[in-house]
Design an enzyme around this catalytic site. Sequence first.
Site, PDB file in Angstrom:
ATOM      1  N   TRP A  82       0.814  -1.211   0.000  1.00  0.00           N
ATOM      2  CA  TRP A  82       0.000   0.000   0.000  1.00  0.00           C
ATOM      3  C   TRP A  82       0.855   1.270   0.000  1.00  0.00           C
ATOM      4  O   TRP A  82       0.462   2.306   0.530  1.00  0.00           O
ATOM      5  CB  TRP A  82      -0.967   0.014   1.189  1.00  0.00           C
ATOM      6  CG  TRP A  82      -1.857  -1.194   1.195  1.00  0.00           C
ATOM      7  CD1 TRP A  82      -1.665  -2.352   1.879  1.00  0.00           C
ATOM      8  CD2 TRP A  82      -3.063  -1.372   0.440  1.00  0.00           C
ATOM      9  NE1 TRP A  82      -2.665  -3.247   1.608  1.00  0.00           N
ATOM     10  CE2 TRP A  82      -3.559  -2.665   0.722  1.00  0.00           C
ATOM     11  CE3 TRP A  82      -3.789  -0.570  -0.446  1.00  0.00           C
ATOM     12  CZ2 TRP A  82      -4.718  -3.193   0.165  1.00  0.00           C
ATOM     13  CZ3 TRP A  82      -4.953  -1.086  -1.004  1.00  0.00           C
ATOM     14  CH2 TRP A  82      -5.400  -2.373  -0.703  1.00  0.00           C
ATOM     15  N   LYS A 112      -5.988  -0.354  -5.155  1.00  0.00           N
ATOM     16  CA  LYS A 112      -6.719   0.901  -5.121  1.00  0.00           C
ATOM     17  C   LYS A 112      -5.860   1.954  -5.797  1.00  0.00           C
ATOM     18  O   LYS A 112      -4.698   1.699  -6.135  1.00  0.00           O
ATOM     19  CB  LYS A 112      -7.014   1.310  -3.672  1.00  0.00           C
ATOM     20  CG  LYS A 112      -8.481   1.313  -3.294  1.00  0.00           C
ATOM     21  CD  LYS A 112      -8.688   1.731  -1.854  1.00  0.00           C
ATOM     22  CE  LYS A 112     -10.152   1.539  -1.462  1.00  0.00           C
ATOM     23  NZ  LYS A 112     -10.369   1.824  -0.038  1.00  0.00           N
ATOM     24  N   ASP A 325     -32.591  -1.263 -17.838  1.00  0.00           N
ATOM     25  CA  ASP A 325     -33.341  -0.630 -16.758  1.00  0.00           C
ATOM     26  C   ASP A 325     -33.503   0.870 -17.012  1.00  0.00           C
ATOM     27  O   ASP A 325     -32.616   1.525 -17.567  1.00  0.00           O
ATOM     28  CB  ASP A 325     -32.596  -0.843 -15.438  1.00  0.00           C
ATOM     29  CG  ASP A 325     -33.214  -0.067 -14.294  1.00  0.00           C
ATOM     30  OD1 ASP A 325     -34.337  -0.417 -13.906  1.00  0.00           O
ATOM     31  OD2 ASP A 325     -32.582   0.887 -13.815  1.00  0.00           O
ATOM     32  N   GLU A 379     -37.185  -1.435 -20.475  1.00  0.00           N
ATOM     33  CA  GLU A 379     -38.123  -1.046 -19.425  1.00  0.00           C
ATOM     34  C   GLU A 379     -38.572   0.387 -19.715  1.00  0.00           C
ATOM     35  O   GLU A 379     -38.004   1.352 -19.225  1.00  0.00           O
ATOM     36  CB  GLU A 379     -37.471  -1.129 -18.042  1.00  0.00           C
ATOM     37  CG  GLU A 379     -38.497  -0.935 -16.924  1.00  0.00           C
ATOM     38  CD  GLU A 379     -37.893  -0.375 -15.642  1.00  0.00           C
ATOM     39  OE1 GLU A 379     -38.531  -0.536 -14.589  1.00  0.00           O
ATOM     40  OE2 GLU A 379     -36.821   0.241 -15.690  1.00  0.00           O
TER      41      GLU A 379
END
Length: 652
Positions: A82, A112, A325, A379
Amino acid sequence: MNQDYRILQIDPYLSPFAGDIELRMNCYKKARRKLVEDDKMLSSFVNGHLYFGFHEKDNGWVYREWAPNAQDIYLIGDFNNWNDQVHKLKRLDNGVWELLVEGELPHGSRVKLKIKANNHIYDRIPLYCKRIVQNSESNQFDGMIWNPPVPFNWNDKGFVPQQPLYIYECHIGMSGEKESVSSFLEFADNVLPRIKKQGYTAIQIMAIMEHPYYGSFGYQVSNFFAVSSRFGTPEDFKALVDKAHSVGIAVIMDLVHSHTVKNTVEGLAEFDGTDYQFCHHGNKGDHPDWHTRLFNYGKLEVQHFLLSNIKYWLTEYHLDGFRFDGVTSMMYHHHGRGTAFDNYKKYFSMDTDLESITYLQLATELAKEVNPNSILIAEDMSGMPGMCLPITDGGIGFDYRLGMGLPDLLIKMMRTKDENWHMGEFWHELTNRRPQEKVIGYTESHDQALVGDKTLMFWLADQDMYWNMNKDGKNERIDRAITLHKILRFITCAVGGDGYLNFMGNEFGHPEWIDFPREGNGWSYKYARRQWSLVDNPNLKYEYLYNFDAAMLSFLTSNDLYKEPARLLLVHESNKVLAFIKGNYTFIFNFHPSNSYVHMLGDTSAFKLVFHSARQCFGGFVDEVLNTGLLCKDGVVIDRRTAVVLKYTPSK
């Protein structure tokens, strides 16, 4: 002006809006030319997942990211303890950043980013990670290097979705009976066999893309290329898809490209320190009801990201299509909020978001390029003309639209007495669709099962379900609920669309709503599950509904009745009767709360009773061997709240 688009011949009422159709098509063609040359396929360009993200090379790895506003980017993780000063990315052209990592990036490594932007340091997760995991101690999410040493072995070569399209809508996490999150492998072992046995030909899976908040039902996506780690690994999801294909079931995924979560560490919202990298700036980028961020579909890089996402899911996971969606929200600047689409002008106005419609056209074109057999469902509650027509005809390119008006009407009917049900209005909604555009019919989806709403069965039976579902008991409300539940679903499946959808558990009248763990319920999983033991209990009436559901699908499939158009035979308001013909079959539905109905046939010898909703195995009164006992001299007797089907065979 081009008047040759076929949509104008299919729907003459669009003639005054020929210029709007032309504008729609010009916008699409212009956007397509920005992506690829006219003679090239979209799929040759939209390969963001093959360029960006982590890719293994001969002597290490290459990692790329698009972050135009970033000042510095560092990759951190357990592979470098890290350390935020070791692996610094190099800025290339057009806001692209690149890092060459020598040596190993072990499979399963957590990663990350540290991004400096606006003179501030932000934690971010790499956008193209295939797996995101949550830290049990901090509850924070990390990206993960996913590169299994042995590639997944697919066994589904040549799979093609079956017809009819009978969809089983499902959520993996709440698919088990235990009060916890179920997994892909548990679903494959325990639920998939049920779906196959019932006769469904496709599963439509919700909440597959990673989302920070479980209770969002998967509709607040943070990581668009990652399978939700709550349910298992990417390999587990592949195993589920492969197993579904092995038993002839197609896999459709809920695709959420209509918005993205506001979370910044996990998501896209402010990845490079701006709110406009992927989304519209300021209030224009906020959805007022969903509290999410809205994409800028007119931006080339956004198109590239989302289209690459479509190609990725189709190729990496062998999916058979998508249910898009929130399409209505995408297509209008007002997002369809409080708007009644009662005239054509509302489809072609300043409120229409042409950039979004263009994106949808590009998306459907790409999906069909990658997999010509892909199933694409919109949708859309607005009824946008051309939604389910080919792009070359002036359409948007979907295969089906969800028939969202019927569930709304059914809720309206549930609020009134049976004798006040309007058969003409019901028939209109069952058959209401744009010419040559296909619809998926359903009585209820997951929407009607959520806390704050009611399932169809709960509307009909209410709390009596808790005390009166024993087979040896007698309860008028339960009897009414079972009879109406059956025939409402039967008429929907038979005539309410070109395909059919059921939400997991509703086929047997699951008694409780869905309520995901949240602070307000003490983070309980009690209502985020499916109680299969109820339908498996031979002493309970849930079995009747389950048996009927399977028989209904089998009857319509085995006689190819899903292919036949419906021709209205009778609408009788006072008798509460609907009747229609499909091929050589006559369907008669009696919704009356108290009266039987005699349907006159003339020569009864030419008709054979082939289906009855009141068979004993469905909880009814009719002998299991269907015979002519219900046929009288000149017709057939249809008892209250029952449905029958007669096959006509003319005498030689």
